[in-house]
Design a protein around this motif. Sequence first.
Motif, short mmCIF file in Angstrom:
data_model
loop_
_atom_site.label_atom_id
_atom_site.label_comp_id
_atom_site.label_asym_id
_atom_site.label_seq_id
_atom_site.Cartn_x
_atom_site.Cartn_y
_atom_site.Cartn_z
N LEU A 127 0.85 -1.19 0.00
CA LEU A 127 0.00 0.00 0.00
C LEU A 127 0.89 1.25 0.00
O LEU A 127 1.22 1.77 1.04
CB LEU A 127 -0.91 0.02 1.23
N ALA A 128 1.23 1.78 -1.12
CA ALA A 128 1.10 1.22 -2.45
C ALA A 128 2.50 1.27 -3.07
O ALA A 128 3.28 2.16 -2.76
CB ALA A 128 0.13 2.04 -3.28
N THR A 129 2.81 0.32 -3.93
CA THR A 129 4.14 0.24 -4.53
C THR A 129 4.27 1.26 -5.66
O THR A 129 3.51 1.21 -6.62
CB THR A 129 4.40 -1.17 -5.06
N PRO A 130 5.22 2.20 -5.56
CA PRO A 130 5.39 3.21 -6.60
C PRO A 130 6.19 2.64 -7.79
O PRO A 130 7.40 2.45 -7.68
CB PRO A 130 6.15 4.33 -5.89
N LEU A 131 5.53 2.40 -8.89
CA LEU A 131 6.19 1.78 -10.03
C LEU A 131 7.21 2.69 -10.72
O LEU A 131 8.15 2.17 -11.34
CB LEU A 131 5.15 1.27 -11.02
N PRO A 132 7.09 4.02 -10.64
CA PRO A 132 8.20 4.82 -11.16
C PRO A 132 9.49 4.67 -10.33
O PRO A 132 10.57 5.01 -10.80
CB PRO A 132 7.66 6.26 -11.06
N LEU A 133 9.37 4.16 -9.12
CA LEU A 133 10.52 3.99 -8.24
C LEU A 133 11.08 2.58 -8.31
O LEU A 133 12.30 2.39 -8.38
CB LEU A 133 10.11 4.32 -6.80
N ARG A 134 10.22 1.59 -8.29
CA ARG A 134 10.64 0.19 -8.34
C ARG A 134 10.38 -0.36 -9.74
O ARG A 134 9.25 -0.27 -10.23
CB ARG A 134 9.86 -0.66 -7.32
N HIS A 135 11.39 -0.93 -10.36
CA HIS A 135 11.18 -1.48 -11.70
C HIS A 135 10.09 -2.54 -11.65
O HIS A 135 10.13 -3.46 -10.83
CB HIS A 135 12.47 -2.10 -12.24
N PRO A 136 9.08 -2.42 -12.51
CA PRO A 136 7.93 -3.33 -12.42
C PRO A 136 8.29 -4.80 -12.64
O PRO A 136 7.59 -5.67 -12.10
CB PRO A 136 6.97 -2.82 -13.50
N ALA A 137 9.34 -5.10 -13.36
CA ALA A 137 9.74 -6.51 -13.53
C ALA A 137 10.19 -7.09 -12.19
O ALA A 137 9.90 -8.25 -11.87
CB ALA A 137 10.84 -6.64 -14.57
N PHE A 138 10.91 -6.29 -11.40
CA PHE A 138 11.34 -6.75 -10.07
C PHE A 138 10.14 -6.88 -9.14
O PHE A 138 10.08 -7.80 -8.32
CB PHE A 138 12.37 -5.79 -9.49
N VAL A 139 9.20 -5.94 -9.26
CA VAL A 139 7.98 -6.02 -8.45
C VAL A 139 7.20 -7.28 -8.80
O VAL A 139 6.70 -7.99 -7.92
CB VAL A 139 7.11 -4.77 -8.65
N ASP A 165 11.85 12.16 -1.40
CA ASP A 165 13.05 11.55 -0.82
C ASP A 165 13.27 10.14 -1.33
O ASP A 165 14.41 9.70 -1.49
CB ASP A 165 12.94 11.54 0.71
N ASP A 166 12.17 9.39 -1.54
CA ASP A 166 12.29 8.03 -2.05
C ASP A 166 13.11 8.01 -3.34
O ASP A 166 13.88 7.07 -3.59
CB ASP A 166 10.91 7.44 -2.33
N PHE A 167 12.94 9.02 -4.15
CA PHE A 167 13.61 9.09 -5.44
C PHE A 167 14.98 9.77 -5.32
O PHE A 167 16.01 9.22 -5.75
CB PHE A 167 12.75 9.88 -6.44
N GLN A 168 15.01 10.94 -4.74
CA GLN A 168 16.19 11.79 -4.83
C GLN A 168 17.35 11.31 -3.99
O GLN A 168 18.51 11.52 -4.35
CB GLN A 168 15.79 13.22 -4.44
N TRP A 169 17.06 10.64 -2.87
CA TRP A 169 18.15 10.13 -2.06
C TRP A 169 18.99 9.09 -2.80
O TRP A 169 20.16 8.92 -2.50
CB TRP A 169 17.60 9.49 -0.78
N TYR A 170 18.38 8.41 -3.74
CA TYR A 170 19.07 7.32 -4.43
C TYR A 170 19.37 7.66 -5.88
O TYR A 170 19.58 6.77 -6.71
CB TYR A 170 18.25 6.04 -4.31
N GLY A 171 19.38 8.95 -6.19
CA GLY A 171 19.80 9.39 -7.51
C GLY A 171 18.78 9.14 -8.61
O GLY A 171 19.14 9.11 -9.80
N LEU A 172 17.52 8.94 -8.24
CA LEU A 172 16.48 8.69 -9.24
C LEU A 172 15.73 9.99 -9.51
O LEU A 172 15.46 10.77 -8.60
CB LEU A 172 15.51 7.62 -8.73
#
Length: 226
Positions: A127-139, A165-172
């Motif tokens: 609740l809920a998995t952000p697909l722009p952050l996690r590659h959907p194939a891995f999900v 922060d979910d994105f920017q901390w990890y260079g995404l």
Amino acid sequence: MVERPNGLVLLKYLVYRVAPKHAALEFRPMIFTLCPRGSSRLLFDKTPLPRMAKLEISVMPPLIGSPSIGSTNARNIFRYARLADQLGFNAILLQDHIGIEGAETYDCLTTLGAVAAITRRIRVGTLATPLPLRHPAFVAKAMATVDRISSGRAILTVGAGWVKDDFQWYGLRYEGFRTRVKMMEEGVRLIKACWRDGKADFQGNFFKLSKADPQPKPVQRPRPPI
């Protein structure tokens, strides 16, 4: 406000004892959030549903610790999961964030596999998995694994992501809202392709697969609910 852990018991009493006496009321699914310290909260969505709609209640234990609610730990998460399973709740849903400033943040998909292994009946999901952050194939692979571990109880909810922060901390790159929504929609199509029998070819604007052979496949057919 209700104090933990009796909040689960109280909520079950309200649903099974009080609600049937008011059958004309229209209910919306509710999420019961549990905190390791302090009070728990009930979140109600008051949008009307059709009168005969089924009431489903899910539990969301904390994966994110903070000074206001205290630290999170596996023992608390598993305690809530077992209790919700015993009391007959519909699902246990875990927040999916990579990092929140100043807070311990457990990984959602890793923890979900552990919750699936220690429960017997309750559905388990994100609740809920952000697909722009996690590659959907891995999900797709992670959730198919959870579906196997749980013998067909996995649920996947997805989102466009909203915590920078979910994105920017990890260079995404944190794309604009419209772009993130398009990435989410394309990611759902890719996940469905991974869960179908056989190899997966996918050519999208954001994600691509070339003759991939995603294994294992989920137990639920044609696929787990999204």
